[in-house]
Scaffold this motif. Structure first.
Motif, PDB file in Angstrom:
ATOM      1  N   ASP A  67       0.851  -1.189   0.000  1.00  0.00           N
ATOM      2  CA  ASP A  67       0.000   0.000   0.000  1.00  0.00           C
ATOM      3  C   ASP A  67       0.885   1.236   0.000  1.00  0.00           C
ATOM      4  O   ASP A  67       2.006   1.213   0.551  1.00  0.00           O
ATOM      5  CB  ASP A  67      -0.910   0.035   1.232  1.00  0.00           C
ATOM      6  CG  ASP A  67      -1.986  -1.038   1.194  1.00  0.00           C
ATOM      7  OD1 ASP A  67      -2.495  -1.326   0.098  1.00  0.00           O
ATOM      8  OD2 ASP A  67      -2.310  -1.594   2.268  1.00  0.00           O
ATOM      9  N   MET A  69       0.770   5.360   0.966  1.00  0.00           N
ATOM     10  CA  MET A  69       0.024   6.445   1.606  1.00  0.00           C
ATOM     11  C   MET A  69       0.896   7.705   1.611  1.00  0.00           C
ATOM     12  O   MET A  69       1.768   7.872   2.460  1.00  0.00           O
ATOM     13  CB  MET A  69      -0.384   6.069   3.038  1.00  0.00           C
ATOM     14  CG  MET A  69      -1.240   7.128   3.713  1.00  0.00           C
ATOM     15  SD  MET A  69      -2.040   6.500   5.226  1.00  0.00           S
ATOM     16  CE  MET A  69      -0.597   6.129   6.230  1.00  0.00           C
ATOM     17  N   ILE A  96      -3.530   5.644  -0.838  1.00  0.00           N
ATOM     18  CA  ILE A  96      -4.441   5.828   0.286  1.00  0.00           C
ATOM     19  C   ILE A  96      -4.320   7.259   0.797  1.00  0.00           C
ATOM     20  O   ILE A  96      -3.241   7.674   1.233  1.00  0.00           O
ATOM     21  CB  ILE A  96      -4.097   4.840   1.424  1.00  0.00           C
ATOM     22  CG1 ILE A  96      -4.175   3.403   0.919  1.00  0.00           C
ATOM     23  CG2 ILE A  96      -5.008   5.067   2.622  1.00  0.00           C
ATOM     24  CD1 ILE A  96      -3.578   2.402   1.886  1.00  0.00           C
ATOM     25  N   ASP A 103      -8.134  10.142  10.666  1.00  0.00           N
ATOM     26  CA  ASP A 103      -7.543   8.822  10.417  1.00  0.00           C
ATOM     27  C   ASP A 103      -6.468   8.425  11.421  1.00  0.00           C
ATOM     28  O   ASP A 103      -5.685   7.507  11.156  1.00  0.00           O
ATOM     29  CB  ASP A 103      -6.929   8.784   9.011  1.00  0.00           C
ATOM     30  CG  ASP A 103      -7.969   8.836   7.909  1.00  0.00           C
ATOM     31  OD1 ASP A 103      -9.161   8.718   8.218  1.00  0.00           O
ATOM     32  OD2 ASP A 103      -7.575   9.006   6.735  1.00  0.00           O
ATOM     33  N   ARG A 134      -2.855   3.147  10.266  1.00  0.00           N
ATOM     34  CA  ARG A 134      -2.193   2.100   9.481  1.00  0.00           C
ATOM     35  C   ARG A 134      -0.743   1.887   9.917  1.00  0.00           C
ATOM     36  O   ARG A 134      -0.208   0.782   9.801  1.00  0.00           O
ATOM     37  CB  ARG A 134      -2.245   2.442   7.992  1.00  0.00           C
ATOM     38  CG  ARG A 134      -3.632   2.234   7.375  1.00  0.00           C
ATOM     39  CD  ARG A 134      -3.661   2.631   5.903  1.00  0.00           C
ATOM     40  NE  ARG A 134      -4.982   2.371   5.324  1.00  0.00           N
ATOM     41  CZ  ARG A 134      -5.313   1.280   4.677  1.00  0.00           C
ATOM     42  NH1 ARG A 134      -4.415   0.322   4.491  1.00  0.00           N
ATOM     43  NH2 ARG A 134      -6.523   1.122   4.178  1.00  0.00           N
TER      44      ARG A 134
END
Length: 425
Positions: A67, A69, A96, A103, A134
């Protein structure tokens, strides 16, 4: 682990050398799920986009789920077009967006008495340590924090722990760290390593993230004529990685002038700079070089608003860049600024306090709007007839009528300092 790569030629490290360095940093690792934390499009010239792409493919080739971000801080999310331009063929669905207001999870705090020691008593409130959830997700067994070390107005030198606690951090840390920097004094910090804001973020890193599998990948770059030269690549999980990058950045990204500049002309690439929130790097990075009574002319063809989001934009429009003492007065008296300390700090940073004149030459926002926030304003197309970025060269230029100016094509990649003033302080 520590890997240090310094280019032997001014052109910088080659793409092949960078790929090999990234591959070496993964030797012996077999991650199942990785999170990449590169900068956003406003740091295009960091070369972190290319490096992120290299890591993405190296990891996916190992069978790792990856991923990405971008470390937005308070900036707007990366668009599909920006993603393709900066990060290449990484699928946009993998990007992301980080929301600094919603968040995050709270890890703890940096104590107020410790901050008071760092700031000579100028700031004594504790700061909450928040980070995107995350980063704390145990399913990620590798986190790569990618970015550029360069002089910075809030912390002294950008990146490392800043990429985590500001780039993908929460509102309390973002707001208060910016305010600490503004109160302590940006000119006491820019270009230096050990500053109060850096110490605050280092404290948070050592106390709350020591168990997370974070690997820092730091670049030092310049971009003459827009071409990225990567002079150094520093990879590892220690603070020494930052220190080595800082030492090189201080050589490559700090330019001394022998006397105060009377007129400085700075160009803001419209691909990168759409707001004064970002465009004011033209002020931050040159203020230590501009003479008392001088002028900063900002060529800003892409600037179309003030803040990166509507709330911050409204605050800038309401209070304007009215000077440090007036902003502090408004801060004490107004709850909206107290709840958005980062905006208050930005307003302090963006004023010369009357020491030199600041003029924005614009085309996508009205001159009346520019003047309403306490800058002078000019028409962009008319201004570039005299100060044409295509004809000016970096550094001192003498105009046909004998006027001497100092031209900077990108303020984000350096720090300019009047040597006589700097040495005196």
């Amino acid at each position: 682990m520590e890997l240090f790569y310094r280019a032997q030629e001014e052109q910088g490290l080659s793409a092949e050398e960078i790929r090999a360095a990234c591959a070496k940093s993964l030797e012996g690792k077999r991650p199942h799920r990785a999170l990449l934390l590169p900068p956003d499009y406003t740091r295009y010239h960091s070369n972190a986009g290319f490096i992120t792409n290299v890591y993405y493919h190296l990891l996916t080739d190992l069978g790792c789920d990856v991923d990405v971000m971008p470390a937005l801080g308070t900036h707007v999310p990366v668009t599909a077009e920006e993603s393709a331009d900066m990060f290449g063929d990484i699928p946009y669905a993998k990007m992301i967006p980080h929301n600094w207001r919603t968040d995050v999870v709270r890890l703890g705090e940096v104590p107020g008495d410790y901050i008071g020691e760092l700031t000579e008593g100028l700031w004594t409130e504790p700061i909450s340590v928040e980070i995107n959830r995350r980063v704390m997700d145990p399913s990620y067994d590798l986190i790569l924090s990618v970015g550029q070390v360069v002089p910075h107005e809030v912390i002294g030198m950008a990146n490392h722990s800043k990429n985590l606690f500001v780039g993908v951090g929460g509102s309390d840390m973002i707001n208060k760290s910016h305010m600490v920097g503004a109160v302590y004094g940006m000119e006491r910090m820019m270009g230096r390593d050990h500053t109060p804001v850096r110490e605050i973020l280092d404290y948070a890193l050592e106390k709350y993230l020591v168990q997370r599998p974070i690997l820092f990948v730091l670049t030092v770059t310049t971009a003459p004529q827009g071409e990225i030269h990567t002079h150094g690549l520093f990879i590892g999980d220690t603070r020494r990685v930052l220190e080595e990058a800082i030492a090189l950045s201080q050589q490559k990204n700090m330019d001394y002038v022998e006397k105060g500049i009377k007129k400085c002309v700075v160009y803001l690439n419209p691909k990168e700079f759409h707001t004064t929130w970002l465009g004011n790097k033209a002020i931050y990075r040159t203020r230590m070089a501009i003479a008392d009574g001088g002028e900063l002319l900002v060529l800003a063809p892409g600037v179309e608003r003030f803040g990166e989001d509507q709330q911050i934009d409204a605050l800038i429009r309401k209070y304007g860049y009215c000077g440090r003492l007036q902003v502090l007065k408004e801060f004490r008296e107004n709850e909206d600024l107290q709840q958005n300390m980062g905006a208050a700090a930005h307003l302090i940073h963006g004023s010369s306090d009357g020491r030199f004149r600041i003029t924005y030459a614009v085309k996508n926002i009205s001159q009346e709007e520019i003047r309403s926030v306490h800058f002078d304003a000019a028409d962009y197309d008319e201004t570039v007839r005299r100060y044409d970025p295509e004809k000016l060269h970096y550094g001192y230029n003498t105009m046909p009528d004998g006027e001497e100016i100092y031209y900077i094509p990108n303020p984000a990649l350096g720090l300019w300092i009047d040597r006589t003033r700097f040495e005196a302080e």
